[in-house]
Design a protein around this motif. Sequence first.
Motif, PDB file in Angstrom:
ATOM      1  N   GLY A  94      -5.578   1.148   5.067  1.00 14.06           N
ATOM      2  CA  GLY A  94      -6.257   2.019   4.119  1.00 14.06           C
ATOM      3  C   GLY A  94      -7.588   1.425   3.682  1.00 14.06           C
ATOM      4  N   LYS A  95      -8.196   2.061   2.708  1.00 12.19           N
ATOM      5  CA  LYS A  95      -9.478   1.584   2.209  1.00 12.19           C
ATOM      6  C   LYS A  95      -9.290   0.812   0.906  1.00 12.19           C
ATOM      7  CE  LYS A  95     -12.314   5.239   4.271  1.00 12.19           C
ATOM      8  NZ  LYS A  95     -13.315   6.310   4.025  1.00 12.19           N
ATOM      9  N   GLY A  96     -10.214  -0.119   0.670  1.00 17.92           N
ATOM     10  CA  GLY A  96     -10.199  -0.833  -0.593  1.00 17.92           C
ATOM     11  C   GLY A  96      -9.183  -1.948  -0.643  1.00 17.92           C
ATOM     12  N   GLN A 100     -13.673  -9.764   2.469  1.00 16.94           N
ATOM     13  CA  GLN A 100     -13.311  -8.416   2.900  1.00 16.94           C
ATOM     14  C   GLN A 100     -12.229  -7.844   1.980  1.00 16.94           C
ATOM     15  OE1 GLN A 100     -12.281  -8.247   7.079  1.00 16.94           O
ATOM     16  NE2 GLN A 100     -13.982  -9.576   7.677  1.00 16.94           N
ATOM     17  N   ASN A 101     -12.067  -6.525   2.018  1.00 15.77           N
ATOM     18  CA  ASN A 101     -11.015  -5.884   1.237  1.00 15.77           C
ATOM     19  C   ASN A 101      -9.681  -5.964   1.962  1.00 15.77           C
ATOM     20  OD1 ASN A 101     -13.666  -3.956   0.529  1.00 15.77           O
ATOM     21  ND2 ASN A 101     -12.397  -4.534  -1.219  1.00 15.77           N
ATOM     22  N   TYR A 150      -6.814  -4.062   2.141  1.00 14.03           N
ATOM     23  CA  TYR A 150      -6.223  -2.949   2.880  1.00 14.03           C
ATOM     24  C   TYR A 150      -7.012  -2.628   4.141  1.00 14.03           C
ATOM     25  CZ  TYR A 150      -3.408  -2.146  -1.328  1.00 14.03           C
ATOM     26  OH  TYR A 150      -2.550  -2.284  -2.390  1.00 14.03           O
ATOM     27  N   GLU A 151      -8.303  -2.824   4.094  1.00 10.83           N
ATOM     28  CA  GLU A 151      -9.111  -2.601   5.295  1.00 10.83           C
ATOM     29  C   GLU A 151      -8.832  -3.672   6.344  1.00 10.83           C
ATOM     30  OE1 GLU A 151     -13.159  -2.187   3.979  1.00 10.83           O
ATOM     31  OE2 GLU A 151     -12.602  -0.660   2.509  1.00 10.83           O
ATOM     32  N   TYR A 172       0.827  -1.213   0.000  1.00 11.03           N
ATOM     33  CA  TYR A 172       0.000   0.000   0.000  1.00 11.03           C
ATOM     34  C   TYR A 172       0.863   1.265   0.000  1.00 11.03           C
ATOM     35  CZ  TYR A 172      -3.599   3.313   1.573  1.00 11.03           C
ATOM     36  OH  TYR A 172      -4.461   4.367   1.679  1.00 11.03           O
TER      37      TYR A 172
END
Length: 267
Positions: free
Chosen positions: A53-55, A44-45, A47-48, A23
């Motif tokens: 982070g998000k996504g 689930q994603n 990076y989360e 990331y």
Amino acid sequence: MAVKICIIGAAGRMGKNIAEAVYNNENADAAGAVDRKGSDVLGQNLYETAGCGKGGPVITDDILESAKNADVIIDFTGAEPTYNNLSIYEKAGKPIVIGSTGFSDEQKKAVEKLSEKVPVVLAPNMSLGVNVALELIKEAARLLKGYDIELVETHHNMKKDAPSGTAMAMAEAAAKGAGLNLAENAVYARHGIIGERKPNEIGIQTLRGGDVAGDHTVFFFGNGERIEITHRAHSRKTFAGGAVTAALWLADKPKGMYNMQNVLGLV
């Protein structure tokens, strides 16, 4: 263009650190993420899940599907799961960075066979510091003829293999520098009336406790003095960053077996 990476064992301690390293690296991007069947993080994603982070790609239990758009696979899951997945990695046909340790001789041969099909980086430790330390240990052993060589390694209480892969790499470096065969001279435990220490022994002792990321010290004991070469890992982030560096390096390499000495240009 960023190198696309598929992370195996995405919900593990190393998997999350590798996700964060990807990331934060502008030259890398996560193209896939895999965890074991039945894992709570499936769907689930990445990076989360890693908390960085998000996504990110959705975590699945399907290696072939998750790796299809990747340039490189990274696997730190452990000797047994890595070994069990080798046939899938061959089908995927992607370069792979393997940081798992504790392989048996048979399992190592299977990894070597995989490297006949795809490029493989296999290394017990991905940090720059450890790989420089290996060179220092080998040179010290060459110069300090007649000195007694002992090694002590410490890891967290969840580590499954002993001695660590890094410890064995350091012991091999010391043996090579001293002109010794490690298999013939390694001593892994001492107890009771054992007699005097044999001149060519290389002692390798293991400590386990707490959350230690990894401490390794090689001692060279002489008459009236000793030299110590120590590496202490303060965080798994060191290993994760090294794994991403290895992935970026490996992406365009031909099939074959490589190590971190190759990646870092130390050989």
